[in-house]
Design a protein around this motif. Sequence first.
Motif, PDB file in Angstrom:
ATOM      1  N   SER A  40       2.292  39.144-118.461  1.00 13.55           N
ATOM      2  CA  SER A  40       2.174  39.450-117.046  1.00 13.55           C
ATOM      3  C   SER A  40       3.035  38.728-116.168  1.00 13.55           C
ATOM      4  O   SER A  40       3.437  39.113-114.915  1.00 13.55           O
ATOM      5  CB  SER A  40       0.737  39.516-116.456  1.00 13.55           C
ATOM      6  N   PHE A  41       3.264  37.254-116.435  1.00  9.88           N
ATOM      7  CA  PHE A  41       4.008  36.417-115.524  1.00  9.88           C
ATOM      8  C   PHE A  41       5.496  37.166-115.743  1.00  9.88           C
ATOM      9  O   PHE A  41       6.279  36.896-114.660  1.00  9.88           O
ATOM     10  CB  PHE A  41       3.876  35.214-115.977  1.00  9.88           C
ATOM     11  N   GLY A  42       5.852  37.379-116.761  1.00 10.85           N
ATOM     12  CA  GLY A  42       7.368  38.083-117.095  1.00 10.85           C
ATOM     13  C   GLY A  42       7.334  39.152-115.970  1.00 10.85           C
ATOM     14  O   GLY A  42       8.509  39.269-115.487  1.00 10.85           O
ATOM     15  N   LEU A  43       6.212  39.890-115.856  1.00 11.70           N
ATOM     16  CA  LEU A  43       6.570  40.987-115.053  1.00 11.70           C
ATOM     17  C   LEU A  43       6.632  40.792-113.324  1.00 11.70           C
ATOM     18  O   LEU A  43       6.874  41.507-112.627  1.00 11.70           O
ATOM     19  CB  LEU A  43       5.445  42.220-115.307  1.00 11.70           C
ATOM     20  N   HIS A  44       6.120  39.484-113.086  1.00 12.71           N
ATOM     21  CA  HIS A  44       6.043  39.141-111.584  1.00 12.71           C
ATOM     22  C   HIS A  44       7.305  39.170-111.168  1.00 12.71           C
ATOM     23  O   HIS A  44       8.206  38.541-111.702  1.00 12.71           O
ATOM     24  CB  HIS A  44       5.567  37.840-111.464  1.00 12.71           C
TER      25      HIS A  44
END
Length: 1720
Positions: free
Chosen positions: A955-959
């Motif tokens: 999910s951090f990758g998608l931020h």
Amino acid sequence: MSGTSSPEAVKKLLENMQGDLRGLSLECRKKFPPVKEAAESGIIKVKTIAARNTDILAALKENSSEVVQPFLMGCGTKEPKITQLCLAAIQRLMSHEVVSEAAAGNIINMLWQLMENGLEELKLLQTVLVLLTTNTVVHDEALSKAIVLCFRLHFTKDNITNNTAAATVRQVVTVVFERVVAEDERYKDTVEQPAALQGNSNRRSVSTLKPCAKDAYMLFQDLCQLVNADAPYWLVGMTEMTRTFGLELLESVLNDFPRVFLQHQEFSFLLKERVCPLVIKLFSPNIKFRQGSSTSSSPAPVEKPYFPICMRLLRVVSVLIKQFYSLLVTECEIFLSLLVKFLDADKPQWLRAVAVESIHRLCVQPQLLRSFCQSYDMKQHSTKVFRDIVNALGSFIQSLFLVTSTGNTSAAPNQAGSNVSGSAGSAQAAPGGLGMGGGATVLPAFEYRGTWIPILNVTVQGSAKATYLEMLDKVEPPTIPEGYAMSVAFHCLLDLVRGITTMIEGELGEAETVTQLTAEAPSSPAHSSEQQDLQSASDQSEKDIVSRAVWEEMVNACWCGLLAALSLLLDASTDEAATENILKAELTMAALCGRLGLVTSRDAFITAICKGSLPPHYALTVLNSTTAALSSKSYSIQGQNVQMISPSSESHQQVVAVGQPLALQPQGTVMLTSKNIQCMRTLLNLAHCHGAVLGTSWQLVLATLQHLVWILGLKPGVGGALKPGRAVEGPSTVLTTAVMTDLPVISNILSRLFESSQYLDDVSLHHLINALCSLSLEAMDMAYGNNKEPSLFAVAKLLETGLVNMHRIEILWRPLTGHLLEKVCQHPNSRMREWGAEALTSLIKAGLTFSHDPPLSQNQRLQLLLLNPLKELSNISHPDIRIKQLECVLQILQSQGDSLGPGWPLVLGVMGAIRSDQGESLIRTAFQCLQLVVTDFLPTMPCTCLQIVVEVAGSFGLHNQELNISLTSIGLLWNISDYFFQRGEIIEKELNKEEAVLQKQAEEKGVLLNRPFHPAPPFDCLWLCLYAKLGELCVDPRPAVRKSAGQTLFSTIAAHGTLLQHSTWHTVIWKVLFHLLDRVRESSTTADKEKIESGGGNILIHHSRDTAEKQWAETWVLTLAGVARIFNTRRYLLQPLGDFSQAWDVLLDHIQSAALSKNNEVSLAALKSFQEILQIVSPARESEKPDTPPVINVSVPVVVGTTTATSLGRSFMRTDSIGERIGKYNGSEPPIITDEIEDLNLWWAAWNSWYRIGSESTKPPITCDKLTFIPSQPFLTALIQIFPALYQHIKTGFSMDDLQKLGLILHGAVSVPISSDASPFILPSYTEAVLTSLQEAVLTALDVLQKAICVGSENMQIMYPAIFDQLLAFVEFSCKPPQYGQLETKHIANAKYNQIQLFAPAEWVALNYVPFAERSLEVVVDLYQKTACHKAVVNEKVLQNIIKTLRIPLSLKYSCPSESTWKLAVSSLLKVLSIGLPVARQHASSGKFDSMWPELANTFEDFLFTKSTPPDNLSIQEFQKNESIDVEVVQLISTEILPYANFIPKEFVGQIMTMLNKGSIHSQSSSFTEAEIDIRMREEFSKVCFETLLQFSFSNKVTTPQEGYISRMALSVLLKRSQDVLHRYIEDERLSGKCPLPRQQVTEIIFVLKAVSTLIDSLKKTQPENVDANTWAQVIALYPTLVECITCSSSEVCSALKEALVPFKDFMHPPAAKVQNGES
């Protein structure tokens, strides 16, 4: 008595006695002889007693009457000296107890006489005293006589005597009662039958009493009589008596000997019957008296209260109540009511003062008060005495404030002021002189509404030391100093409170310990004792119930009065010590009420303290709504003007602080006085020490504290402790130094208060927390809608309370955190919110670090409970809250990371709950946490949480806030995958265990186990989740993220894919990889083509990435390559899966769509991927190559269909370890033999894809504009290069159709032009004859094909012609380059690719096809050399096609684009013909070559007699070279064609002859000039033609008439032609005269002459029989013509002529004679 009975003492006594007697005899010698004699006989008597008896004292006592006699006689003389001597002697005898009863009687009688004579009064009293105190021989009548004697002496005229007598009386009375006590002690063991008491019978009926008791009874009875002014019964001889003395004696007896009265019914009877009525009777004047009514009209002076009597009566009453309350219940009720009445305002001041003192005496006896309460207040129809006493004290105090000291009740308020000063003045004059010097010293005092009352130091705490009750010597009422009554009343209250509370608390404590013991008792072993204990417990509890009822009644009876009085005093107090005492009393009462559960009274006292703490009229609703109007005097002005000074004493208080009130509307400032601070400290004390009993009144306490803290400007610090705020907190907060030093103390106590909450029981703790929560809600309501600083008191204290109660945090966690979460943290006021979060996170951290019992690691439920609020914070959108939350997580990780255990999902959930829109700092902090987790804590967390870690990292990758975070998170995913790989087996075991548990639970519930990627095994699911996450990141909008994610995804699959179960690969392929490909393809095809301006600021974007489309292209490339690589390297894993062919098709489809995308980068990469999946040498990479590679090419009969599927499925049973899985390919199981048919299908699928890509990409565009997409050269090259590898696999089924398709594509590919931008890279320069890589590839493809055909089966060889066709088509390109649709191409030389035009739209450049065509031609020749004889080649007229194709460049000759072309064409033609002609001759009969001959003839014709002119700049050498080529052609005709004329069609030979003829004599040109130019140098050629013509004419034997005909025809043509030329020349020469002939004609004639000489040479060389006679004739016929030419002027012609004529000599020989008959 050892002192008096020792031998020495006895000896001394005897000596003294004898001495006394001697002295007496001496004194009486003259005047009183009888006495002298008696004395002397006494001496003898003594001596005899001493001599005869061993026990001398006893003997003396027996004979005492005789021994005493002389002394008595001596007293009778009434001579002072003698009397004194005698009395001394008698006293000595008494003191040695040697006086008998009779002697005593005699002595008393003697003393009486002395008394009546008024002699030696003091000595008498002394003697009586000694007589009565040393022994008990005197009683009854003698005793009464002795007592009367003392009384009589009391009333003499002499003051000293009076006083001594009074003292003696008192002592004697005491002695009498002491004897009773001693007597009782002696007889205490003998049980006596109590005699029935006959009511009020004869008062003298005392027969039941023992002697001493009887005396005492009689004495007491007479005292009563005397006080009542009646005649005594026993004390006969009394002459006068005073009431005051009588009352004093009664009081002392009652006070000193209560046991006598209590033990003997007779005495009790006296009390009831005599004393009480007497007292009541004597009280009457006091009761009736009213102060202020005119005293003069009083009829009898008795009626006015008489201070000495009244005061003594009160003392008696005090004793009666104190000692005999149990006997005199009813009487006491009357007494108490009287006491209360005496306090009334209309009684004299002195009376009120002594009454207060009396009440004070009662107030210090709590047990007594308790009895009152039980006897009166708790009985139904009884006076509520206890309540009345307390209320009376209250009213008394109030009345003192209302009535000034002058007694002027109607004083108007304006006079009140003057009264104050007046009273101050009188105070200075009053006893005790309290304030000297005009009030220079500040006196402790009460002040209320202008009334000032000093506080006097009247008594020590707890003892009722009275002043006026002790004034026994005063007859007139004393003046009472101002403030005395108030001070005593004040002490009454304090002592009352102290006494009651101490008593009740003590008993409560005992009761509690008993209950505890009984509660523990049932654990004792013996059954009987259990019952016993239970029995006693129940008794105890009954007793408790009774006691509790009494306690409650006591409190209920007194609290209202107490509170009213104390509140008033608190308000009025100006003295710190007094205030302290009042507050202490209120505090102890509040605590007691709390302990007894009396809520109303508890709250009332607490409210009072609270109100005292706050500034006057402070608008605090909690307090105003509570029992505020308890006391009628408590003023309550609800004024809004807070600065208004209260009308009460507040004005005299020192103001120590000025601050802001805590209110919604700003209201100016409020002032705190030192008294407020004092109250505050009491409040703190109350909460600190009695928190357990506060219950709901915590609300009051805390609300007040909150307001005070606010006014003082204390602000919460770390851990919730309140610290003095900085000066800037509020400009209106002013603190004096006094309070500044207090503040730290107060804040310390505040903290300790909440620290002590750890000792509260659970219920109290909940009360505390509820109170704090509701306070907090109020503070929040106030903070709504404005950004004023909110009051953080409640939140801070909730935190403090939580922190100190960690050991039982469970019981308060939910209300505590619930409030903080739902209310505080969501508050719009940021300061409030921030504190809420601070409190919550501090609590969570503390909870986790606290060493619980059992520890958290064994108490998962608690751990989850503690962590849950942290997760709940994620539902709050305020970023400041979230920052706090994440900082907390970070700290938890740093301190507790190793032991989070089951709390991990919650912690990870917090990180994962951060959304992109929540700001960079938030995301960064959360990400820090995640990094910490991944770097340090993966091994410590349960394996089931790993999936969550993957999710969160993803999910951090998608931020999209911060690119670096996204990229780093991808790195984290790689680290995580590494971790999975390293600890694979452990994780797998743990997950499987967990899975089994879940499975079981699911089965029990009857539901299906639901998790992503089910039914893959759990460890594989973990991997799949990781892959899926990376897959999502691969389609992120940001190119950098996509790139990184893509690389990571494929690297992880490549590096760790072997860990997966075989069956899982199916999911990887379909759900991960293909899903990803679909999404990438979709995004790429829909991407925006707009140019992106440089990426923000100064980042330049390379032009190859300056549109979204281009950026997506890169992603597509990466993804496709990755998937292809996996297909390639893991083929051995994928192929056994059931649906490999579908997967293959899908992959091909992706490759195809990528290859056909209008983007060079993507399309080229697609082909690379295509190559990768096709060029599979072995299915595994080196490192993982199985020992026996899965055999693919071995034919094994396999039934295609279901059986295959099952057999494949079976070989992949679940295995446990990674090692085994890899081992599977190392021969632990038989190698998997993939189905050959299936394999072929795969290749054919690939071929179809390849064909579709090829045909689509090389199809020319229909319309042509600047934006037309034209495939690039590298793409086409790559495309074509794929074919050879592909073909290897499909050659067996490769048909003509396929070849046709291939041809189309090859042709199309070669036809594609290139952009002028690219041309410099692809074509170094036009002049170099280089093939482009594409052209190379095309030829390679054809080469592969022909090689395969070469070794292939017969039916494959029919493809040769098609290949020739293809190649020949390419050969044509040399002369006419192919068109690409409608596209205009420029010649490369004209194309612009200079710098200036860099961004102009590219022009399309046709390639230089010459090298390619030439190479193709070489290939054609080579191939033809190999295949000329093949049936197909023969049948399909390949040779004719070759010739036909070559005819084009040959006929163009000099007009060819490149000179090399026609030269190569010639050499190729020669080579081909050298091979092809023999074949053609072979098949002459079949007619397969018929159509070839004319073609060939035309070709020769077109080449040898070309229409194109050589360039002007052609050098002689070049010309000669070119001529030599022509000569070669003619030579070929002469060697390969003409010799076999009989196999060749006649027309063809005819055409050749004509041609040779044409070549040999160049006269056919119509114009001179042309002819001249053409023939300029081709002499050699003509010669060869001619020679060939001749040779052909004669060289061979004529095999057919036809041939002969051709030869003759040829010669005759030649000769005829020569003749013509010569004739024409001669003619022209003659005509021209002197003018030289044109050069051309000269040349021609020279050539003809040469030809003639050549012909003759030839004819000579040939066999004679071959030459026709006719020919010779024609030759000779030329001679005359030649001769005619001799005249020509041209020297050249002449020389040629010479050469021509020379051969004729051979014809010149003598004519032969006809030989006949052998003769010459």
